[in-house]
Write an enzyme that holds these catalytic residues in place. Structure first.
Site, short mmCIF file in Angstrom:
data_model
loop_
_atom_site.label_atom_id
_atom_site.label_comp_id
_atom_site.label_asym_id
_atom_site.label_seq_id
_atom_site.Cartn_x
_atom_site.Cartn_y
_atom_site.Cartn_z
N ASN A 7 -2.58 3.91 2.12
CA ASN A 7 -2.83 5.12 3.18
C ASN A 7 -2.20 4.53 4.35
OD1 ASN A 7 -3.66 6.83 5.35
ND2 ASN A 7 -5.39 7.29 4.14
N GLU A 34 -1.69 10.07 2.75
CA GLU A 34 -1.70 10.72 4.39
C GLU A 34 -0.10 10.52 4.68
OE1 GLU A 34 -4.92 11.25 7.35
OE2 GLU A 34 -5.42 9.22 6.52
N ASN A 148 -12.34 7.34 -0.02
CA ASN A 148 -13.09 7.66 1.00
C ASN A 148 -14.25 7.39 0.58
OD1 ASN A 148 -12.08 8.29 3.76
ND2 ASN A 148 -10.81 9.88 2.79
N ASP A 218 -10.04 1.77 -0.45
CA ASP A 218 -9.09 2.12 -1.27
C ASP A 218 -9.03 1.32 -2.62
OD1 ASP A 218 -7.03 3.28 0.98
OD2 ASP A 218 -8.19 1.77 1.82
N ASP A 247 -4.49 2.19 9.76
CA ASP A 247 -5.94 1.82 9.83
C ASP A 247 -6.18 1.31 8.30
OD1 ASP A 247 -5.76 4.24 8.99
OD2 ASP A 247 -7.83 5.13 10.11
#
Length: 257
Positions: A7, A34, A148, A218, A247
Site C-alpha cells: 500500500n 492506494e 484492513n 497486509d 504508513d
C-alpha cells in the site's frame, strides 16, 4: 517467483520510492494499493523502464490498485469484483505465467455500526464468492493486498485495545477473513513465522513506527496448490524508514520455481 504487496498511500508521492524499492528488492510481481491516480495518470512508462509491465484500476484521490510483473505478461485481466456494483477502485486480478494474482484493497470500515462498516462486510462477502470461482478456474492462486484486518492477536501491538469490538479486529471482520481462508487459502507469513510483534502498518502519529505500535494487515495468501512451494514470506520494513514514507511496509511471499 517473489510476489509482494504494498500500500503505497499515493503513487504520485511515492513513485521515486517505489522505483528505488523495485531496483533493490527486485520482486517478480507486485500488487499496489492506494495508488490514488486516475488511469491516464498511471506511470506505466516509468515502470516499464525498470522492466515492469503494469495493469491498473484507479480513481482520483482515493483507492486505486495495480499489478506489476517483471519481464512477464499479465494475462486475463479482471478489473473490479464481478457482479458487485461498486464505484470504488479496490480490486484487480491477472495471470502471470500460470499463477493467478488477485490484488485487493479491502474497505477500512471506519467504525463498527457505521454504513462503511456494513459496506466492508458486504464487500468481503462479494470477494468470497469471487475467490471461490477463481479457485475453481485457477488452482494456483495468490490473493494479496491491504486487508484492513489483523488476523489474530499476534498481529496487533496491544490486544487489549485492538479487540473484538474494535475496527480492523472485530469479530465479524475476522470471521469474514476466516471464510476466505476456509476456501483453501493460507496466510503465507504464518507458514514461516509463528511469533507476535511483526507488523506491516504503523500510524503516522505517536511515533508509532519507532515504538513498533503496529498491526499486520497486509497479507499474502496462497492456495492449497501453492502452499508447499511458498519457501519464504515476510515484511520488508526498509521503505517505512524512508523520509515521507507510506504508513505501510511491503509484505511478500516467495514461491519455489
Amino acid at each position: 517467483m517473489k510476489i509482494a504487496s504494498w500500500n503505497v498511500n499515493s503513487l504520485n508521492v511515492r513513485l521515486p520510492q517505489l522505483q528505488d524499492w523495485l531496483r533493490d528488492f527486485a520482486p517478480d510481481v507486485v500488487g499496489l494499493q492506494e495508488t490514488k491516480l486516475e488511469d491516464h495518470r498511471f506511470p506505466d512508462a516509468a515502470l516499464a523502464e525498470l522492466g515492469y509491465r503494469s495493469v491498473f484500476h484507479g480513481q482520483k484521490t482515493y483507492n486505486g490498485v495495480a499489478i506489476l510483473a517483471r519481464e512477464r505478461a499479465l494475462d486475463d485481466v479482471q478489473v473490479a469484483i464481478p457482479g458487485f456494483d461498486d464505484v470504488q477502485a479496490r480490486a484487480i486480478a491477472a495471470t502471470v505465467n500460470d499463477v493467478r494474482i488477485v490484488n485487493l484493497y479491502v474497505v477500512n470500515g471506519q467504525d463498527i455500526g457505521t454504513e462503511k462498516y456494513a459496506y466492508k462486510l458486504r464487500w468481503l462477502d462479494a470477494v468470497h464468492g469471487w475467490l471461490a470461482d477463481e479457485l475453481r478456474k485457477h488452482p494456483k492462486l495468490v490473493v494479496l493486498g491491504d486487508f484492513n484486518i489483523a488476523p489474530d492477536d499476534r498481529d496487533v501491538h496491544d490486544p487489549a485495545t485492538w479487540n473484538d469490538d474494535h475496527i480492523l479486529t472485530s469479530t465479524a471482520e475476522r470471521a469474514a477473513l476466516k471464510r476466505l481462508l476456509d476456501l483453501g487459502l493460507h496466510d503465507g507469513f504464518r507458514l514461516h513465522h509463528d511469533g507476535a510483534g511483526i507488523f506491516s502498518w504503523w500510524d503516522y502519529r505517536q511515533a508509532a513506527f519507532r515504538r513498533n505500535l503496529g498491526l499486520r494487515i497486509d497479507l499474502t495468501l496462497v492456495s492449497d496448490a501453492l502452499k508447499d512451494d511458498a519457501v519464504d514470506a515476510g515484511i520488508d520494513r526498509t521503505p517505512r524508514t524512508w523520509e515521507r514514507a507510506s504508513d505501510h511496509a511491503p509484505a511478500f511471499v516467495t514461491l519455489r520455481g
